[in-house]
Design an enzyme around this catalytic site. Structure first.
Site, PDB file in Angstrom:
ATOM      1  N   SER A   9      36.209  39.995  51.578  1.00 45.55           N
ATOM      2  CA  SER A   9      37.050  39.313  50.586  1.00 45.55           C
ATOM      3  C   SER A   9      38.445  38.965  51.070  1.00 45.55           C
ATOM      4  O   SER A   9      39.088  38.060  50.503  1.00 45.55           O
ATOM      5  CB  SER A   9      37.131  40.153  49.310  1.00 45.55           C
ATOM      6  OG  SER A   9      37.636  41.446  49.589  1.00 45.55           O
ATOM      7  N   LYS A  22      41.234  34.835  46.814  1.00 42.74           N
ATOM      8  CA  LYS A  22      42.089  34.687  45.633  1.00 42.74           C
ATOM      9  C   LYS A  22      42.546  33.247  45.395  1.00 42.74           C
ATOM     10  O   LYS A  22      42.875  32.886  44.261  1.00 42.74           O
ATOM     11  CB  LYS A  22      43.310  35.596  45.762  1.00 42.74           C
ATOM     12  CG  LYS A  22      43.005  37.078  45.682  1.00 42.74           C
ATOM     13  CD  LYS A  22      42.741  37.512  44.258  1.00 42.74           C
ATOM     14  CE  LYS A  22      42.726  39.028  44.129  1.00 42.74           C
ATOM     15  NZ  LYS A  22      42.554  39.450  42.722  1.00 42.74           N
TER      16      LYS A  22
END
Length: 319
Positions: free
Chosen positions: A313, A57
């Site tokens: 992720s 992110k």
């Protein structure tokens, strides 16, 4: 509000890569014999668990904030997030001297809440099942004049996330390989949309699959129906990072154009992937971050003989 944005294009990921260089970690491409043996494929791991703030992110958050004017940054940033995007916005804002307000679900893992607060952000909590986090974010924006940077439905966020796919494709090429398949976790679709745009620029033959938790397969269902489908919000909350109500207005058209399909994994398959990552890769992967590995290990599609990329992720799991 979202539709006022101009959708990003493949070249935006290339510009984002140049813009955020030096602000984020260029995570390595990992290989593992046990993983290749278990799958009969050549597996290339992109470990965004090693990124600053523990997830991919930071790429999109940094790109979005660098695109703001100094005056906009001085007025503050607001977002809504289950944790990883909020932490990334808080980190990027702190690095650029801006204040950040993060609207977080009250049931977000403590490790994510505490890490976000550690960057100096203001945290506003809400009930994930009853409250509208976007409405809360817009209200704060209206009251304070802050810039709202949503977690996935924003062109600069999408372009920034796609930089990880550019890195993986470049590392694969350097190793004499070309990506046949890429498995990417999907919530609102910002990461996979960015990856799709990035690979459209540098590896257009790669087949990209969205991987989602069982009960939260809005992207997969939307790809099949041809329109944005909504989750019933009743599924397991194990993969807290991937619990978007529906695909983004910006992300879905990109994914509809570029993705090969959607895959779904169970909680048990996610736990097995987390255990495999810990045992063989020596990496801590949060449940939502492990779904791509879960789909690979559970043989959701045939990968034998292929070169397959998987995105881990995020790693913000409570040990």
């Amino acid at each position: 509000m979202t539709m006022d944005f101009t959708p990003p294009v493949p070249t935006d990921t290339l510009l984002a890569a140049a813009r955020i260089a030096g602000h984020v970690v260029r995570t390595p491409m990992l290989r593992n014999t046990a993983l290749d043996r278990a799958t009969g494929a050549t597996i290339l791991v992109k470990p965004e668990v090693l990124q600053r703030t523990g997830s991919f992110k930071l790429r999109g958050a940094t790109n979005a904030l660098l695109r703001l004017t100094p005056e906009q940054r001085a007025a503050g940033i607001v977002t809504y997030s289950s944790g990883n995007h909020g932490q990334a916005i808080a980190c990027a804002a702190a690095a650029l001297g801006a204040t950040a307000t993060i609207v977080m679900p009250a049931d977000a893992p403590a490790i994510k809440r505490d890490a976000t607060a550690a960057w100096g952000a203001n945290i506003v909590t809400y009930d994930r099942l009853r409250d509208d986090r976007e409405a809360i974010g817009r209200k704060i924006q209206a009251e304070t004049g802050a810039t709202l940077v949503p977690p996935y439905d924003h062109p600069d966020v999408i372009a920034g996330q796609g930089t990880l796919a550019l890195e993986l494709a470049a590392d694969a090429k350097e190793a004499g390989l070309a990506l046949d398949i890429l498995f990417v976790p999907a919530g609102g679709g910002g990461l996979i949309a960015g990856c799709a745009l990035g690979l459209a620029a540098v590896s257009p033959a790669t087949k990209i699959y969205a991987v989602e938790p069982q009960g939260w397969d809005d992207t997969g269902r939307s790809l099949r129906s041809g329109q944005r489908e909504r989750n019933d919000m009743q599924g397991s909350t194990l993969c807290d990072a991937l619990l978007a109500p529906m695909p983004g207005a910006l992300t879905f058209p990109i994914n509809q154009k570029h993705l090969a399909g959607g895959l779904t994994v169970t909680d048990e398959e996610v736990h097995a992937a987390q255990a495999f990552a810990a045992r063989h890769l020596k990496l801590v992967v949060e449940p939502g971050g492990a779904v791509a590995l879960a789909a690979l290990l559970a043989e959701k599609i045939d990968t034998a003989g292929k070169t397959v990329g998987i995105v881990l992720s995020g790693g913000n799991a409570d040990i």
